[in-house]
Design a protein around this motif. Structure first.
Motif, mmCIF file in Angstrom:
data_model
loop_
_atom_site.group_PDB
_atom_site.id
_atom_site.type_symbol
_atom_site.label_atom_id
_atom_site.label_comp_id
_atom_site.label_asym_id
_atom_site.label_seq_id
_atom_site.Cartn_x
_atom_site.Cartn_y
_atom_site.Cartn_z
ATOM 1 N N LEU A 157 56.531 51.528 52.223
ATOM 2 C CA LEU A 157 55.304 52.376 52.598
ATOM 3 C C LEU A 157 54.972 52.297 54.212
ATOM 4 C CD1 LEU A 157 53.135 54.170 51.358
ATOM 5 C CD2 LEU A 157 51.529 52.224 50.842
ATOM 6 N N ARG A 158 54.824 51.010 54.623
ATOM 7 C CA ARG A 158 54.513 50.936 56.127
ATOM 8 C C ARG A 158 55.370 51.743 56.853
ATOM 9 N NH1 ARG A 158 53.174 45.676 54.704
ATOM 10 N NH2 ARG A 158 55.123 44.717 55.240
ATOM 11 N N LEU A 159 56.565 51.622 56.497
ATOM 12 C CA LEU A 159 57.553 52.353 57.370
ATOM 13 C C LEU A 159 57.150 53.898 57.365
ATOM 14 C CD1 LEU A 159 60.279 53.080 58.952
ATOM 15 C CD2 LEU A 159 61.346 52.802 56.861
ATOM 16 N N ALA A 160 57.148 54.435 56.216
ATOM 17 C CA ALA A 160 56.832 55.639 55.758
ATOM 18 C C ALA A 160 55.392 56.158 56.704
ATOM 19 C CB ALA A 160 56.406 56.016 54.331
ATOM 20 N N GLN A 161 54.573 55.335 56.781
ATOM 21 C CA GLN A 161 53.346 55.417 57.497
ATOM 22 C C GLN A 161 53.506 55.512 59.009
ATOM 23 O OE1 GLN A 161 51.057 52.305 55.754
ATOM 24 N NE2 GLN A 161 49.978 53.733 54.332
ATOM 25 N N LEU A 162 54.376 54.719 59.521
ATOM 26 C CA LEU A 162 54.807 54.693 60.805
ATOM 27 C C LEU A 162 55.725 55.915 60.832
ATOM 28 C CD1 LEU A 162 55.139 53.069 63.555
ATOM 29 C CD2 LEU A 162 57.466 52.439 62.340
ATOM 30 N N ILE A 163 56.372 56.452 60.241
ATOM 31 C CA ILE A 163 57.152 57.855 60.334
ATOM 32 C C ILE A 163 56.130 58.892 60.589
ATOM 33 C CG2 ILE A 163 58.757 59.275 59.394
ATOM 34 C CD1 ILE A 163 60.427 57.074 58.399
ATOM 35 N N ILE A 164 55.323 58.854 59.663
ATOM 36 C CA ILE A 164 54.284 60.062 59.546
ATOM 37 C C ILE A 164 53.537 60.218 60.881
ATOM 38 C CG2 ILE A 164 52.012 60.891 58.636
ATOM 39 C CD1 ILE A 164 53.119 59.668 55.826
ATOM 40 N N LYS A 165 53.075 58.822 61.197
ATOM 41 C CA LYS A 165 52.459 58.769 62.639
ATOM 42 C C LYS A 165 53.137 59.285 63.957
ATOM 43 C CE LYS A 165 49.592 55.185 64.959
ATOM 44 N NZ LYS A 165 50.460 54.590 66.183
ATOM 45 N N THR A 166 54.325 58.745 64.050
ATOM 46 C CA THR A 166 55.260 59.150 65.178
ATOM 47 C C THR A 166 55.386 60.640 65.158
ATOM 48 O OG1 THR A 166 56.284 56.782 64.598
ATOM 49 C CG2 THR A 166 56.982 58.219 66.257
ATOM 50 N N VAL A 167 55.838 61.272 63.840
ATOM 51 C CA VAL A 167 55.949 62.764 63.924
ATOM 52 C C VAL A 167 54.900 63.358 64.372
ATOM 53 C CG1 VAL A 167 56.680 64.471 62.217
ATOM 54 C CG2 VAL A 167 58.134 62.354 62.124
ATOM 55 N N GLU A 168 53.705 62.907 63.695
ATOM 56 C CA GLU A 168 52.353 63.674 63.945
ATOM 57 C C GLU A 168 52.030 63.672 65.539
ATOM 58 O OE1 GLU A 168 49.049 63.393 60.793
ATOM 59 O OE2 GLU A 168 48.874 61.798 62.336
ATOM 60 N N GLU A 169 52.358 62.557 66.301
ATOM 61 C CA GLU A 169 52.033 62.250 67.717
ATOM 62 C C GLU A 169 53.250 63.085 68.552
ATOM 63 O OE1 GLU A 169 50.286 57.935 67.426
ATOM 64 O OE2 GLU A 169 52.224 58.176 68.226
ATOM 65 N N SER A 170 54.548 63.455 68.095
ATOM 66 C CA SER A 170 55.452 64.271 68.783
ATOM 67 C C SER A 170 55.398 65.541 68.494
ATOM 68 C CB SER A 170 56.890 63.443 68.308
ATOM 69 O OG SER A 170 56.741 62.158 68.409
ATOM 70 N N PHE A 171 55.007 65.977 67.484
ATOM 71 C CA PHE A 171 55.048 67.314 67.049
ATOM 72 C C PHE A 171 53.852 68.030 66.442
ATOM 73 C CE2 PHE A 171 59.283 65.663 66.560
ATOM 74 C CZ PHE A 171 60.132 66.661 67.458
ATOM 75 N N GLY A 172 52.858 67.152 66.295
ATOM 76 C CA GLY A 172 51.621 67.715 65.624
ATOM 77 C C GLY A 172 51.680 68.283 64.286
ATOM 78 N N ILE A 173 52.665 67.753 63.795
ATOM 79 C CA ILE A 173 53.150 68.071 62.258
ATOM 80 C C ILE A 173 52.758 66.916 61.370
ATOM 81 C CG2 ILE A 173 54.833 68.766 60.520
ATOM 82 C CD1 ILE A 173 55.997 70.400 62.500
#
Ligand SMILES: Cc1cc2nc3c(=O)[nH]c(=O)nc-3n(C[C@H](O)[C@H](O)[C@H](O)COP(=O)(O)OP(=O)(O)OC[C@H]3O[C@@H](n4cnc5c(N)ncnc54)[C@H](O)[C@@H]3O)c2cc1C
Length: 352
Positions: free
Chosen positions: A327-343
């Motif tokens: 789950l922590r990895l999933a949250q890191l992925i969500i945050k990184t994608v959000e910061e990079s693409f706004g999605i």
């Protein structure tokens, strides 16, 4: 005591009830957590009796099919109902269609194989999706251009609070992309006991998906049968997806996000290679795997977990990962994608 008002037939003494056992064999992520109680249900009556037992002890209740779409992040403080209700029958047919009713504990792929053997068309593109029939409508399973909603006639459920049996038509299930009423208004309120499909005796072949075309082309097949489609799909899946028996995973961890067309056009200026295809008029679906890959997660290991080397969308358990770690990895992925693409990515897997 909370009386669910059910008429009971099954005897608890004859049912397979286990206390405080590991759920590792029952979830494809292979997360080693415990449940207070696991009850295996082989008939609707056993299921009703199991609901009564859980309700009586005021315990949390959860039904599990193949455990291929869940991530357990902690011990389950309640009762797990393992759905093993079996049976496949034809309820009616005419020259064109056959109505096939499958009990919810049937293995999905075995139902597909049964249909392919009998030349009933409609679900062959969904060959080898893991799990049991009853979970299919929950997220409107789909693969290679076909979704369950395309062939689903009706769903039979038992209501948890009343024990009443209800039939939901295709429209009543309010299907969407990896979505249905069972993930919204009816979440946790009912258990699916059977699914009836309307399948075609005169097959309409769905072979336009790139990788299916390629696979058929390699074999020189120009007029595919549903068996050809099924075999092509099985071959593609086996060659590109990690087998949960050897590497714990739950398939695609995230849904492919849908964004406004105008927003997508803006993204394309900054990221010219971003893929996307029109889903509904005015909205574009972007492959989540591509976004995750661009953020550098593909094949990267974080302790006992990581994003798969061939499929960034698939998070894996390299051995002893805990649900919290994944789950922590999933949250890191969500945050990184959000910061990079706004999605903002949304999980496809059910986090428990
Ligand atoms: C390698 C791999 C590939 C995959 N590929 C695909 C794919 O191509 N397409 C796709 O759509 N999915 C895919 N999945 C996800 C998964 O296989 C499907 O979502 C499948 O339908 C889940 O079935 P299950 O029986 O394992 O569900 P479970 O994981 O047991 O349950 C999933 C959810 O449904 C609920 N549920 C289960 N049964 C019932 C019931 N009878 N009544 C009410 N609620 C119920 C559970 O409580 C839980 O919330 C893949 C998974 C893996 C591991």
């Amino acid at each position: 005591m909370n009386d669910p008002g059910i008429t009971f037939f099954a005897k608890p003494s004859e049912m397979n009830i286990r206390q405080h056992i590991s759920l590792k064999p029952f979830n494809t992520f292979q997360i080693d957590i415990r449940a207070n109680r696991v009850i295996e249900c082989k008939t609707p009556d056993e299921l009703k009796e199991a609901i009564r037992l859980a309700t009586e002890s005021e315990e949390k209740l959860m039904v599990l099919g193949g455990g291929s779409n869940v991530l357990f992040t902690d011990d389950f403080d309640g009762t797990i109902l393992l759905n093993r209700i079996s049976g496949i029958e034809i309820t009616s047919e005419n020259e064109e269609y056959v109505f096939v009713k499958a009990s919810s504990g049937e293995v999905w792929h075995e139902l597909v194989m049964w249909c392919v053997r009998n030349n009933y068309a409609g679900i062959e593109n969904m060959s080898l999706i893991p799990g049991r029939v009853g979970a299919g409508p929950i997220q409107n399973i789909g693969a290679y251009g076909v979704e369950l909603k395309d062939v689903l006639h009706q769903v039979e459920v038992i209501m948890i609070d009343s024990g009443e049996t209800r039939i939901l038509s295709n429209a009543a299930c309010q299907f969407g992309y990896r979505d249905s009423i069972f993930k919204r208004d009816m979440k946790g309120k009912c258990i699916i006991i059977s699914v009836t499909l309307k399948l075609s005796k005169k097959p309409v072949i769905h072979a336009s998906y790139g990788s299916i075309k390629h696979e058929l082309g390699k074999k020189g097949i120009t007029q595919p049968t549903i068996r050809d489609i099924s075999e092509a799909v099985i071959h593609i899946r086996q060659s590109k997806l990690p087998d949960p028996h050897t590497l714990g995973n739950a398939g695609s961890f995230f849904k492919n996000p849908e964004v406004e067309k105008a927003f997508f056009e803006q993204l394309k200026i900054k990221h010219p290679s971003i893929p996307g295809f029109e889903h509904h008029p005015g909205t574009i679906k972007v492959p989540a795997g591509w976004l995750i890959e661009q953020c550098g997660f593909k094949g990267k290991q974080f302790g006992n977990t990581g994003a798969h080397k061939d499929q960034a969308l698939v998070l894996v358990n390299y051995g002893n990962a805990t649900g919290k770690e994944i789950l922590r990895l999933a949250q890191l992925i969500i945050k990184t994608v959000e910061e990079s693409f706004g999605i903002t990515l949304k999980t496809e897997v059910n986090i428990i």
